[in-house]
Design a protein around this motif. Structure first.
Motif, PDB file in Angstrom:
ATOM      1  N   ALA A 181     -33.512  26.683  38.480  1.00  0.00           N
ATOM      2  CA  ALA A 181     -33.257  25.678  39.511  1.00  0.00           C
ATOM      3  C   ALA A 181     -32.477  26.287  40.666  1.00  0.00           C
ATOM      4  O   ALA A 181     -32.721  25.964  41.830  1.00  0.00           O
ATOM      5  N   ASP A 182     -31.546  27.186  40.349  1.00  0.00           N
ATOM      6  CA  ASP A 182     -30.806  27.856  41.412  1.00  0.00           C
ATOM      7  C   ASP A 182     -31.746  28.643  42.315  1.00  0.00           C
ATOM      8  O   ASP A 182     -31.572  28.684  43.532  1.00  0.00           O
ATOM      9  N   ALA A 183     -32.771  29.257  41.721  1.00  0.00           N
ATOM     10  CA  ALA A 183     -33.754  30.000  42.516  1.00  0.00           C
ATOM     11  C   ALA A 183     -34.543  29.053  43.410  1.00  0.00           C
ATOM     12  O   ALA A 183     -34.818  29.362  44.576  1.00  0.00           O
ATOM     13  N   LEU A 184     -34.900  27.878  42.902  1.00  0.00           N
ATOM     14  CA  LEU A 184     -35.617  26.888  43.715  1.00  0.00           C
ATOM     15  C   LEU A 184     -34.766  26.414  44.884  1.00  0.00           C
ATOM     16  O   LEU A 184     -35.288  26.100  45.954  1.00  0.00           O
ATOM     17  N   ALA A 185     -33.454  26.376  44.700  1.00  0.00           N
ATOM     18  CA  ALA A 185     -32.549  25.937  45.760  1.00  0.00           C
ATOM     19  C   ALA A 185     -32.619  26.869  46.964  1.00  0.00           C
ATOM     20  O   ALA A 185     -32.336  26.457  48.086  1.00  0.00           O
ATOM     21  N   ARG A 186     -32.987  28.099  46.735  1.00  0.00           N
ATOM     22  CA  ARG A 186     -33.085  29.072  47.833  1.00  0.00           C
ATOM     23  C   ARG A 186     -34.478  29.113  48.456  1.00  0.00           C
ATOM     24  O   ARG A 186     -34.736  29.925  49.327  1.00  0.00           O
ATOM     25  N   ASP A 187     -35.365  28.228  48.016  1.00  0.00           N
ATOM     26  CA  ASP A 187     -36.738  28.188  48.514  1.00  0.00           C
ATOM     27  C   ASP A 187     -36.888  26.994  49.455  1.00  0.00           C
ATOM     28  O   ASP A 187     -37.060  25.861  49.007  1.00  0.00           O
ATOM     29  N   PRO A 188     -36.834  27.224  50.778  1.00  0.00           N
ATOM     30  CA  PRO A 188     -36.894  26.093  51.718  1.00  0.00           C
ATOM     31  C   PRO A 188     -38.177  25.276  51.607  1.00  0.00           C
ATOM     32  O   PRO A 188     -38.162  24.069  51.841  1.00  0.00           O
ATOM     33  N   GLU A 189     -39.270  25.896  51.222  1.00  0.00           N
ATOM     34  CA  GLU A 189     -40.525  25.149  51.064  1.00  0.00           C
ATOM     35  C   GLU A 189     -40.429  24.168  49.900  1.00  0.00           C
ATOM     36  O   GLU A 189     -40.892  23.038  49.986  1.00  0.00           O
ATOM     37  N   PHE A 190     -39.826  24.626  48.796  1.00  0.00           N
ATOM     38  CA  PHE A 190     -39.657  23.730  47.650  1.00  0.00           C
ATOM     39  C   PHE A 190     -38.761  22.562  48.029  1.00  0.00           C
ATOM     40  O   PHE A 190     -39.078  21.407  47.757  1.00  0.00           O
ATOM     41  N   VAL A 191     -37.629  22.857  48.661  1.00  0.00           N
ATOM     42  CA  VAL A 191     -36.683  21.802  49.035  1.00  0.00           C
ATOM     43  C   VAL A 191     -37.386  20.783  49.939  1.00  0.00           C
ATOM     44  O   VAL A 191     -37.294  19.578  49.718  1.00  0.00           O
ATOM     45  N   ALA A 192     -38.131  21.257  50.929  1.00  0.00           N
ATOM     46  CA  ALA A 192     -38.837  20.351  51.833  1.00  0.00           C
ATOM     47  C   ALA A 192     -39.891  19.528  51.090  1.00  0.00           C
ATOM     48  O   ALA A 192     -40.109  18.355  51.401  1.00  0.00           O
ATOM     49  N   SER A 193     -40.517  20.123  50.088  1.00  0.00           N
ATOM     50  CA  SER A 193     -41.573  19.418  49.348  1.00  0.00           C
ATOM     51  C   SER A 193     -41.040  18.256  48.522  1.00  0.00           C
ATOM     52  O   SER A 193     -41.810  17.401  48.095  1.00  0.00           O
TER      53      SER A 193
END
Length: 166
Positions: free
Chosen positions: A128-140
């Motif tokens: 989840a910490d890795a996903l936090a650094r993914d702006p595309e995931f956050v925007a999705s």
């Protein structure tokens, strides 16, 4: 369940679903009734839980109690089908729709079906910490507030703006 940002649904990886359900069921069984903001909301929550059960969901506590003058015992409806009205999360009360997912793609697909997403909390340790650094995931996620491995900050930190999303 009586705040705008309270969880309405939990999507749990199938590999840990049984352990999650066991832990949640113990909490649900020990929950004490609480007074909701209105008797109408309490009745609505029970109605949505009952409809979810008609579609195959089951109560984590093992029972479905009626609301009483605006009082309601918090509930978690396990194996809640995405087609159930409860899953949409448009209620304002302590009833949680819980369901298993096969993987992150499956979770994102189910998440994308609902329109109200003021906040989203993603749990999963380092992944989840890795996903936090993914702006595309956050925007999705389509939410104005997305937290990772926690969910308290948006409700307690005055610096976090709250605006509609999704």
């Amino acid at each position: 369940g009586q705040t705008c940002m309270a969880p309405r649904r939990v999507l749990v990886d199938r590999r840990v679903y049984r352990r999650f359900v066991e832990a949640l069921s113990a909490l649900a069984a020990a929950a004490r009734p609480m007074r909701l903001t209105s008797a109408v909301e309490a009745t609505t929550c029970v109605r949505l839980a009952r409809l979810a059960m008609e579609r195959g969901a089951r109560s984590a506590s093992g029972v479905l109690e009626p609301a009483c003058d605006g009082w309601l015992r918090p509930m978690a409806m396990l194996d809640c089908p995405p087609e159930a009205e409860l899953f949409r999360g448009e209620h304002f009360g302590p009833v949680l729709a819980v369901g298993p997912v096969d993987d992150l793609a499956h979770a994102r697909s189910l998440h994308g079906r609902v329109r109200n997403r003021l906040s989203v909390s993603v749990y999963g340790g380092p992944s989840a910490d890795a996903l936090a650094r993914d702006p595309e995931f956050v925007a999705s996620m389509g939410a104005s507030v997305v937290t990772f491995n926690e969910s308290v900050t948006p409700t307690g930190h005055t610096g976090v703006p709250i605006a509609g999303g999704g």
